[in-house]
Motif scaffolding. Sequence first.
Motif, PDB file in Angstrom:
ATOM      1  N   ILE A   1       4.550  -6.267  -8.892  1.00 19.85           N
ATOM      2  CA  ILE A   1       4.334  -5.506  -7.664  1.00 19.85           C
ATOM      3  C   ILE A   1       2.996  -4.788  -7.815  1.00 19.85           C
ATOM      4  CG2 ILE A   1       5.197  -3.719  -6.118  1.00 19.85           C
ATOM      5  CD1 ILE A   1       7.969  -4.170  -7.388  1.00 19.85           C
ATOM      6  N   ALA A   2       2.049  -5.101  -6.964  1.00 24.34           N
ATOM      7  CA  ALA A   2       0.746  -4.435  -6.981  1.00 24.34           C
ATOM      8  C   ALA A   2       0.771  -3.356  -5.905  1.00 24.34           C
ATOM      9  CB  ALA A   2      -0.374  -5.430  -6.717  1.00 24.34           C
ATOM     10  N   ILE A   3       0.609  -2.107  -6.339  1.00 24.25           N
ATOM     11  CA  ILE A   3       0.619  -0.983  -5.418  1.00 24.25           C
ATOM     12  C   ILE A   3      -0.806  -0.495  -5.258  1.00 24.25           C
ATOM     13  CG2 ILE A   3       1.504   1.327  -5.001  1.00 24.25           C
ATOM     14  CD1 ILE A   3       3.866   0.550  -6.850  1.00 24.25           C
ATOM     15  N   VAL A   4      -1.294  -0.535  -4.020  1.00 18.64           N
ATOM     16  CA  VAL A   4      -2.671  -0.189  -3.727  1.00 18.64           C
ATOM     17  C   VAL A   4      -2.716   1.195  -3.092  1.00 18.64           C
ATOM     18  CG1 VAL A   4      -4.713  -0.864  -2.419  1.00 18.64           C
ATOM     19  CG2 VAL A   4      -3.226  -2.607  -3.369  1.00 18.64           C
ATOM     20  N   GLY A   5      -3.570   2.052  -3.645  1.00 13.16           N
ATOM     21  CA  GLY A   5      -3.749   3.399  -3.114  1.00 13.16           C
ATOM     22  C   GLY A   5      -5.210   3.673  -2.835  1.00 13.16           C
ATOM     23  N   TYR A   6      -5.502   4.911  -2.505  1.00 14.37           N
ATOM     24  CA  TYR A   6      -6.874   5.282  -2.179  1.00 14.37           C
ATOM     25  C   TYR A   6      -7.809   5.159  -3.378  1.00 14.37           C
ATOM     26  CZ  TYR A   6      -5.097   7.015   2.232  1.00 14.37           C
ATOM     27  OH  TYR A   6      -4.513   7.096   3.450  1.00 14.37           O
ATOM     28  N   ASP A   7      -7.328   5.502  -4.582  1.00 19.83           N
ATOM     29  CA  ASP A   7      -8.169   5.421  -5.773  1.00 19.83           C
ATOM     30  C   ASP A   7      -8.591   3.983  -6.047  1.00 19.83           C
ATOM     31  OD1 ASP A   7      -7.963   8.143  -6.114  1.00 19.83           O
ATOM     32  OD2 ASP A   7      -6.355   8.000  -7.604  1.00 19.83           O
ATOM     33  N   GLU A   8      -7.664   3.037  -5.957  1.00 22.78           N
ATOM     34  CA  GLU A   8      -7.987   1.640  -6.186  1.00 22.78           C
ATOM     35  C   GLU A   8      -8.960   1.120  -5.132  1.00 22.78           C
ATOM     36  OE1 GLU A   8      -4.342   2.634  -8.233  1.00 22.78           O
ATOM     37  OE2 GLU A   8      -4.810   2.776  -6.118  1.00 22.78           O
TER      38      GLU A   8
ATOM     39  N   GLY B   1       0.818  -1.206   0.000  1.00 20.15           N
ATOM     40  CA  GLY B   1       0.000   0.000   0.000  1.00 20.15           C
ATOM     41  C   GLY B   1       0.847   1.249   0.000  1.00 20.15           C
ATOM     42  N   ILE B   2       0.270   2.319  -0.518  1.00 19.30           N
ATOM     43  CA  ILE B   2       0.982   3.590  -0.533  1.00 19.30           C
ATOM     44  C   ILE B   2       1.056   4.173   0.874  1.00 19.30           C
ATOM     45  CG2 ILE B   2       0.869   5.970  -1.362  1.00 19.30           C
ATOM     46  CD1 ILE B   2      -0.190   4.891  -3.972  1.00 19.30           C
ATOM     47  N   ALA B   3      -0.034   4.055   1.625  1.00 20.75           N
ATOM     48  CA  ALA B   3      -0.088   4.597   2.980  1.00 20.75           C
ATOM     49  C   ALA B   3      -0.587   3.507   3.932  1.00 20.75           C
ATOM     50  CB  ALA B   3      -1.012   5.803   3.027  1.00 20.75           C
TER      51      ALA B   3
ATOM     52  N   ARG C   1       5.432  -3.024   5.612  1.00 19.54           N
ATOM     53  CA  ARG C   1       6.448  -2.135   6.181  1.00 19.54           C
ATOM     54  C   ARG C   1       6.033  -0.676   6.025  1.00 19.54           C
ATOM     55  NH1 ARG C   1      11.715  -3.392   3.053  1.00 19.54           N
ATOM     56  NH2 ARG C   1      10.201  -3.432   1.372  1.00 19.54           N
ATOM     57  N   ASN C   2       6.415   0.123   6.986  1.00 20.26           N
ATOM     58  CA  ASN C   2       6.145   1.557   6.951  1.00 20.26           C
ATOM     59  C   ASN C   2       7.338   2.265   6.300  1.00 20.26           C
ATOM     60  OD1 ASN C   2       4.964   4.018   7.332  1.00 20.26           O
ATOM     61  ND2 ASN C   2       5.507   4.168   9.487  1.00 20.26           N
ATOM     62  N   GLU C   3       7.498   2.050   5.003  1.00 20.17           N
ATOM     63  CA  GLU C   3       8.577   2.646   4.220  1.00 20.17           C
ATOM     64  C   GLU C   3       7.973   3.451   3.085  1.00 20.17           C
ATOM     65  OE1 GLU C   3      11.753   2.460   4.896  1.00 20.17           O
ATOM     66  OE2 GLU C   3      11.782   0.862   6.379  1.00 20.17           O
ATOM     67  N   LYS C   4       8.776   4.321   2.492  1.00 19.61           N
ATOM     68  CA  LYS C   4       8.315   5.069   1.334  1.00 19.61           C
ATOM     69  C   LYS C   4       8.143   4.125   0.157  1.00 19.61           C
ATOM     70  CE  LYS C   4      10.320   9.458   2.652  1.00 19.61           C
ATOM     71  NZ  LYS C   4      11.178  10.565   2.260  1.00 19.61           N
ATOM     72  N   ILE C   5       7.191   4.448  -0.725  1.00 22.71           N
ATOM     73  CA  ILE C   5       6.877   3.556  -1.829  1.00 22.71           C
ATOM     74  C   ILE C   5       8.063   3.403  -2.786  1.00 22.71           C
ATOM     75  CG2 ILE C   5       5.809   5.294  -3.307  1.00 22.71           C
ATOM     76  CD1 ILE C   5       4.581   1.712  -2.737  1.00 22.71           C
ATOM     77  N   GLY C   6       8.826   4.462  -2.981  1.00 25.40           N
ATOM     78  CA  GLY C   6      10.004   4.378  -3.842  1.00 25.40           C
ATOM     79  C   GLY C   6      11.027   3.393  -3.309  1.00 25.40           C
TER      80      GLY C   6
ATOM     81  N   GLY D   1      -3.172   3.549   5.668  1.00 23.82           N
ATOM     82  CA  GLY D   1      -4.618   3.416   5.555  1.00 23.82           C
ATOM     83  C   GLY D   1      -5.048   2.435   4.475  1.00 23.82           C
ATOM     84  N   ASN D   2      -4.163   2.085   3.571  1.00 21.70           N
ATOM     85  CA  ASN D   2      -4.489   1.172   2.476  1.00 21.70           C
ATOM     86  C   ASN D   2      -4.175  -0.282   2.801  1.00 21.70           C
ATOM     87  OD1 ASN D   2      -3.091   3.786   0.804  1.00 21.70           O
ATOM     88  ND2 ASN D   2      -5.217   3.267   0.429  1.00 21.70           N
ATOM     89  N   LEU D   3      -3.666  -0.549   3.966  1.00 18.70           N
ATOM     90  CA  LEU D   3      -3.219  -1.905   4.278  1.00 18.70           C
ATOM     91  C   LEU D   3      -4.378  -2.884   4.443  1.00 18.70           C
ATOM     92  CD1 LEU D   3      -0.191  -1.244   6.608  1.00 18.70           C
ATOM     93  CD2 LEU D   3      -0.230  -1.690   4.171  1.00 18.70           C
ATOM     94  N   VAL D   4      -5.520  -2.407   4.906  1.00 18.25           N
ATOM     95  CA  VAL D   4      -6.677  -3.298   5.047  1.00 18.25           C
ATOM     96  C   VAL D   4      -7.111  -3.789   3.670  1.00 18.25           C
ATOM     97  CG1 VAL D   4      -9.088  -3.422   5.761  1.00 18.25           C
ATOM     98  CG2 VAL D   4      -7.436  -2.219   7.183  1.00 18.25           C
ATOM     99  N   TYR D   5      -7.150  -2.879   2.700  1.00 25.50           N
ATOM    100  CA  TYR D   5      -7.519  -3.265   1.336  1.00 25.50           C
ATOM    101  C   TYR D   5      -6.448  -4.158   0.721  1.00 25.50           C
ATOM    102  CZ  TYR D   5      -9.314  -2.883  -3.402  1.00 25.50           C
ATOM    103  OH  TYR D   5      -9.817  -3.164  -4.637  1.00 25.50           O
ATOM    104  N   ALA D   6      -5.189  -3.890   1.009  1.00 25.28           N
ATOM    105  CA  ALA D   6      -4.106  -4.735   0.503  1.00 25.28           C
ATOM    106  C   ALA D   6      -4.225  -6.150   1.062  1.00 25.28           C
ATOM    107  CB  ALA D   6      -2.759  -4.127   0.863  1.00 25.28           C
ATOM    108  N   LYS D   7      -4.601  -6.283   2.327  1.00 25.84           N
ATOM    109  CA  LYS D   7      -4.802  -7.607   2.924  1.00 25.84           C
ATOM    110  C   LYS D   7      -5.954  -8.339   2.251  1.00 25.84           C
ATOM    111  CE  LYS D   7      -3.036  -6.483   7.509  1.00 25.84           C
ATOM    112  NZ  LYS D   7      -3.384  -6.315   8.930  1.00 25.84           N
ATOM    113  N   LYS D   8      -7.017  -7.606   1.901  1.00 23.90           N
ATOM    114  CA  LYS D   8      -8.168  -8.205   1.213  1.00 23.90           C
ATOM    115  C   LYS D   8      -7.746  -8.746  -0.148  1.00 23.90           C
ATOM    116  CE  LYS D   8     -12.586  -7.096  -0.910  1.00 23.90           C
ATOM    117  NZ  LYS D   8     -12.201  -7.703  -2.163  1.00 23.90           N
TER     118      LYS D   8
END
Length: 64
Positions: A52-59, A5-7, A33-38, A9-16
């Motif tokens: 690599i699937a990156i999940v953000g608020y829009d997704e 996830g980017i933030a 991990r709580n690291e920067k996405i880069g 807050g997106n980890l719940v959706y990433a777990k789903k």
Amino acid sequence: MIITGIALGNLVYAKKIHNDLLNLGIRSQIDLRNEKIGFKIRDYALKRVPFIAIVGYDEEILGQ
């Protein structure tokens, strides 16, 4: 496949998404991990991870 996830807050959706992929028989791992996405992208590129699937608020809102 790595799902991250980017933030925080997106980890719940990433777990789903991770659980959905496992139910379909697709091997995946989740990065909590709580690291920067880069940093995460660079880390997995060096490890030669093909997807690599990156999940953000829009997704999360669109359900993609």
